[in-house]
Design a protein around this motif. Structure first.
Motif, PDB file in Angstrom:
ATOM      1  N   THR A 132      -2.760  -7.365   0.007  1.00 12.41           N
ATOM      2  CA  THR A 132      -1.468  -6.448   0.446  1.00 12.41           C
ATOM      3  C   THR A 132      -1.897  -5.307   0.258  1.00 12.41           C
ATOM      4  OG1 THR A 132      -0.681  -7.082  -1.627  1.00 12.41           O
ATOM      5  CG2 THR A 132      -0.086  -8.528  -0.022  1.00 12.41           C
ATOM      6  N   ALA A 133      -0.832  -4.445   0.659  1.00 12.77           N
ATOM      7  CA  ALA A 133      -0.998  -2.902   0.244  1.00 12.77           C
ATOM      8  C   ALA A 133      -0.957  -2.349  -1.099  1.00 12.77           C
ATOM      9  CB  ALA A 133       0.151  -1.963   1.063  1.00 12.77           C
ATOM     10  N   GLU A 134      -0.245  -3.120  -1.723  1.00 14.06           N
ATOM     11  CA  GLU A 134      -0.131  -3.009  -3.226  1.00 14.06           C
ATOM     12  C   GLU A 134      -1.368  -3.399  -4.281  1.00 14.06           C
ATOM     13  OE1 GLU A 134       2.229  -4.902  -1.683  1.00 14.06           O
ATOM     14  OE2 GLU A 134       3.947  -3.426  -1.646  1.00 14.06           O
ATOM     15  N   LYS A 135      -2.053  -4.322  -3.518  1.00 13.17           N
ATOM     16  CA  LYS A 135      -3.479  -4.825  -4.089  1.00 13.17           C
ATOM     17  C   LYS A 135      -4.473  -3.812  -3.944  1.00 13.17           C
ATOM     18  CE  LYS A 135      -6.742  -8.359  -4.872  1.00 13.17           C
ATOM     19  NZ  LYS A 135      -7.089  -9.869  -4.656  1.00 13.17           N
ATOM     20  N   ILE A 136      -4.581  -3.507  -2.526  1.00 15.50           N
ATOM     21  CA  ILE A 136      -5.570  -2.570  -2.074  1.00 15.50           C
ATOM     22  C   ILE A 136      -5.307  -1.231  -2.868  1.00 15.50           C
ATOM     23  CG2 ILE A 136      -6.256  -1.009  -0.176  1.00 15.50           C
ATOM     24  CD1 ILE A 136      -5.587  -3.604   1.437  1.00 15.50           C
ATOM     25  N   ALA A 137      -4.087  -0.749  -2.970  1.00 14.19           N
ATOM     26  CA  ALA A 137      -3.992   0.466  -3.707  1.00 14.19           C
ATOM     27  C   ALA A 137      -4.310   0.597  -5.067  1.00 14.19           C
ATOM     28  CB  ALA A 137      -2.178   0.830  -3.617  1.00 14.19           C
ATOM     29  N   ALA A 138      -4.018  -0.659  -5.908  1.00 12.04           N
ATOM     30  CA  ALA A 138      -4.597  -0.890  -7.073  1.00 12.04           C
ATOM     31  C   ALA A 138      -6.027  -0.846  -7.631  1.00 12.04           C
ATOM     32  CB  ALA A 138      -3.731  -1.965  -7.641  1.00 12.04           C
ATOM     33  N   GLU A 139      -6.471  -1.718  -6.481  1.00 16.89           N
ATOM     34  CA  GLU A 139      -8.278  -1.909  -6.370  1.00 16.89           C
ATOM     35  C   GLU A 139      -8.865  -0.727  -6.148  1.00 16.89           C
ATOM     36  OE1 GLU A 139     -11.237  -4.668  -6.650  1.00 16.89           O
ATOM     37  OE2 GLU A 139      -9.138  -5.190  -6.852  1.00 16.89           O
ATOM     38  N   TYR A 140      -8.435   0.205  -5.322  1.00 14.99           N
ATOM     39  CA  TYR A 140      -9.174   1.277  -4.843  1.00 14.99           C
ATOM     40  C   TYR A 140      -8.578   2.597  -5.311  1.00 14.99           C
ATOM     41  CZ  TYR A 140     -11.815  -1.545  -1.704  1.00 14.99           C
ATOM     42  OH  TYR A 140     -12.430  -2.679  -1.023  1.00 14.99           O
ATOM     43  N   GLU A 143      -2.900   5.956  -3.358  1.00 16.95           N
ATOM     44  CA  GLU A 143      -1.496   5.873  -3.535  1.00 16.95           C
ATOM     45  C   GLU A 143      -0.741   4.795  -2.475  1.00 16.95           C
ATOM     46  OE1 GLU A 143       0.485   9.579  -3.084  1.00 16.95           O
ATOM     47  OE2 GLU A 143      -1.125  10.561  -4.476  1.00 16.95           O
ATOM     48  N   LEU A 144       0.182   4.251  -2.759  1.00 19.03           N
ATOM     49  CA  LEU A 144       0.684   3.131  -1.777  1.00 19.03           C
ATOM     50  C   LEU A 144       1.282   3.653  -0.557  1.00 19.03           C
ATOM     51  CD1 LEU A 144       1.410   0.107  -1.801  1.00 19.03           C
ATOM     52  CD2 LEU A 144       3.680   0.795  -2.636  1.00 19.03           C
ATOM     53  N   LYS A 145       1.642   4.837  -0.351  1.00 18.85           N
ATOM     54  CA  LYS A 145       2.067   5.494   1.079  1.00 18.85           C
ATOM     55  C   LYS A 145       0.980   5.642   1.674  1.00 18.85           C
ATOM     56  CE  LYS A 145       2.853   9.866   1.183  1.00 18.85           C
ATOM     57  NZ  LYS A 145       3.364  11.125   1.132  1.00 18.85           N
ATOM     58  N   GLU A 146      -0.243   6.201   1.192  1.00 18.70           N
ATOM     59  CA  GLU A 146      -1.565   6.408   2.011  1.00 18.70           C
ATOM     60  C   GLU A 146      -1.913   5.200   2.433  1.00 18.70           C
ATOM     61  OE1 GLU A 146      -3.971   8.745  -0.519  1.00 18.70           O
ATOM     62  OE2 GLU A 146      -2.818  10.389  -0.215  1.00 18.70           O
ATOM     63  N   VAL A 147      -1.837   3.958   1.614  1.00 13.51           N
ATOM     64  CA  VAL A 147      -2.464   2.755   1.964  1.00 13.51           C
ATOM     65  C   VAL A 147      -1.866   2.251   3.231  1.00 13.51           C
ATOM     66  CG1 VAL A 147      -2.775   0.348   1.303  1.00 13.51           C
ATOM     67  CG2 VAL A 147      -3.301   2.373  -0.230  1.00 13.51           C
ATOM     68  N   ASN A 148      -0.521   2.238   3.017  1.00 15.37           N
ATOM     69  CA  ASN A 148       0.502   1.889   4.258  1.00 15.37           C
ATOM     70  C   ASN A 148       0.074   2.538   5.353  1.00 15.37           C
ATOM     71  OD1 ASN A 148       1.926  -0.171   2.611  1.00 15.37           O
ATOM     72  ND2 ASN A 148       3.293   1.423   2.187  1.00 15.37           N
ATOM     73  N   SER A 149       0.099   3.836   5.497  1.00 13.78           N
ATOM     74  CA  SER A 149      -0.416   4.572   6.513  1.00 13.78           C
ATOM     75  C   SER A 149      -1.752   4.155   7.462  1.00 13.78           C
ATOM     76  CB  SER A 149      -0.342   6.242   6.272  1.00 13.78           C
ATOM     77  OG  SER A 149       0.997   6.714   5.888  1.00 13.78           O
ATOM     78  N   LEU A 150      -2.602   3.758   6.236  1.00 12.73           N
ATOM     79  CA  LEU A 150      -3.963   3.648   6.697  1.00 12.73           C
ATOM     80  C   LEU A 150      -3.829   2.014   7.396  1.00 12.73           C
ATOM     81  CD1 LEU A 150      -7.124   4.262   6.161  1.00 12.73           C
ATOM     82  CD2 LEU A 150      -7.144   2.783   4.292  1.00 12.73           C
ATOM     83  N   LEU A 151      -3.170   1.039   6.605  1.00 11.63           N
ATOM     84  CA  LEU A 151      -2.921  -0.343   7.415  1.00 11.63           C
ATOM     85  C   LEU A 151      -2.189  -0.069   8.726  1.00 11.63           C
ATOM     86  CD1 LEU A 151      -2.413  -2.196   4.170  1.00 11.63           C
ATOM     87  CD2 LEU A 151      -4.464  -2.079   5.494  1.00 11.63           C
ATOM     88  N   GLU A 152      -1.368   0.800   8.694  1.00 12.17           N
ATOM     89  CA  GLU A 152      -0.535   0.773  10.143  1.00 12.17           C
ATOM     90  C   GLU A 152      -1.364   1.568  11.277  1.00 12.17           C
ATOM     91  OE1 GLU A 152       3.512   2.884  11.446  1.00 12.17           O
ATOM     92  OE2 GLU A 152       3.194   2.980   9.403  1.00 12.17           O
ATOM     93  N   PHE A 153      -2.076   2.585  10.942  1.00 11.35           N
ATOM     94  CA  PHE A 153      -2.421   3.485  12.067  1.00 11.35           C
ATOM     95  C   PHE A 153      -4.104   3.047  12.260  1.00 11.35           C
ATOM     96  CE2 PHE A 153       1.070   5.980  10.424  1.00 11.35           C
ATOM     97  CZ  PHE A 153       1.735   6.211  11.905  1.00 11.35           C
ATOM     98  N   PHE A 154      -5.022   2.342  11.510  1.00 19.28           N
ATOM     99  CA  PHE A 154      -6.382   2.076  11.527  1.00 19.28           C
ATOM    100  C   PHE A 154      -6.312   0.513  11.800  1.00 19.28           C
ATOM    101  CE2 PHE A 154      -6.180   6.316   9.787  1.00 19.28           C
ATOM    102  CZ  PHE A 154      -6.927   6.865  10.648  1.00 19.28           C
ATOM    103  N   ILE A 155      -7.019   0.059  12.584  1.00 16.30           N
ATOM    104  CA  ILE A 155      -7.233  -1.419  13.035  1.00 16.30           C
ATOM    105  C   ILE A 155      -8.866  -1.405  13.353  1.00 16.30           C
ATOM    106  CG2 ILE A 155      -6.607  -3.053  14.455  1.00 16.30           C
ATOM    107  CD1 ILE A 155      -3.766  -1.903  14.744  1.00 16.30           C
ATOM    108  N   PRO A 156      -9.490  -2.433  12.718  1.00 16.82           N
ATOM    109  CA  PRO A 156     -10.824  -2.445  13.034  1.00 16.82           C
ATOM    110  C   PRO A 156     -11.042  -3.328  14.318  1.00 16.82           C
ATOM    111  CG  PRO A 156     -10.296  -3.803  11.088  1.00 16.82           C
ATOM    112  CD  PRO A 156      -9.177  -3.172  11.418  1.00 16.82           C
ATOM    113  N   PHE A 157     -12.232  -2.735  15.179  1.00 16.76           N
ATOM    114  CA  PHE A 157     -12.545  -3.601  16.166  1.00 16.76           C
ATOM    115  C   PHE A 157     -12.740  -5.062  16.171  1.00 16.76           C
ATOM    116  CE2 PHE A 157     -13.821   0.827  17.469  1.00 16.76           C
ATOM    117  CZ  PHE A 157     -12.835   0.938  18.530  1.00 16.76           C
TER     118      PHE A 157
END
Length: 179
Positions: A132-140, A143-157
C-alpha cells in the motif's frame, strides 16, 4: 577522387582572376566624422594656451575638497569551508533487488533511485493489498502525498504475449484482391 575534381575547378584561371581583382578601382572611403577634425585644431596655440592655463577660482574650490580613505575591515577566509556542503543530508542505503549493479548505493532520505522506483511500482501493481502507499512511504522514507502521486501517475509497462492460435489467424488472413 572528388577532391581532385574540385581542386581543378578552384585553380582554373586563378592568375587571370587575381589580376582582374587587383586592377579594379579601390572604393572611396566613407567621410570622416567631424570630431576627427578637432584633433587638427588641438595643435593651434590658442587651444593649447586655454588647456594649460590655471584658473584660480577652480584651484580654491579644489583645495576645499577633502577625501578620506579607509580600508574595509579584513576578514579571514577559511578555505576549507567553501567545498563542504552547508548541511549534511541524511542518506540511506538503497533496497536493491536483482538489478544491484545498475543502481547507486546511497540516496538522500525522501528520495528514491530509479531501480527502487521501478521495483516499488511493480510490487504495487502485482500485490496492491500488501504494498500500500503507507507501507511504501514507510519502507522508502518518503512522504505519503508523493507516494500517492507516484502510484497514480506512473504505471510500469506490461508485456503481453499473444497465444500462437492468434498469430496464425493474423498471418493466415488473405487480403481481398481488387478487380
Amino acid at each position: 577522387m572528388g577532391g581532385r575534381v574540385t581542386r581543378v575547378f578552384r585553380n582554373f584561371n586563378v592568375e587571370n582572376r587575381a589580376r582582374r581583382e587587383i586592377s579594379k578601382e579601390k572604393p572611396t572611403p566613407a567621410p570622416r566624422h567631424r570630431t576627427a577634425r578637432l584633433d587638427a585644431m588641438a595643435d593651434s596655440p590658442e587651444i593649447k594656451e586655454e588647456v594649460f592655463r590655471k584658473d584660480d577660482r577652480f584651484l580654491t574650490l579644489l583645495k576645499d575638497v577633502y577625501v578620506e580613505s579607509r580600508d574595509p575591515p579584513v576578514r579571514v577566509k577559511d578555505g576549507g569551508g567553501e567545498h563542504l556542503p552547508s548541511k549534511q543530508e541524511e542518506k540511506r542505503l538503497t533496497k536493491l533487488g536483482h538489478l544491484e549493479g545498475l543502481d547507486v548505493k546511497k540516496v538522500p532520505k525522501g528520495k528514491i533511485s530509479l531501480v527502487e522506483a521501478l521495483t516499488l511500482l511493480n510490487n504495487h501493481k502485482l500485490q496492491p493489498q500488501i504494498w500500500t502507499a503507507e507501507k511504501i512511504a514507510a519502507e522508502y522514507s518518503l512522504e505519503l502525498k508523493e507516494v500517492n502521486s507516484l502510484l497514480e501517475f506512473f504505471i510500469p509497462f506490461a508485456v503481453q504475449e499473444f497465444p500462437k492460435e492468434t498469430k496464425k489467424a493474423i498471418t493466415g488472413h488473405k487480403p481481398k484482391k481488387l478487380t
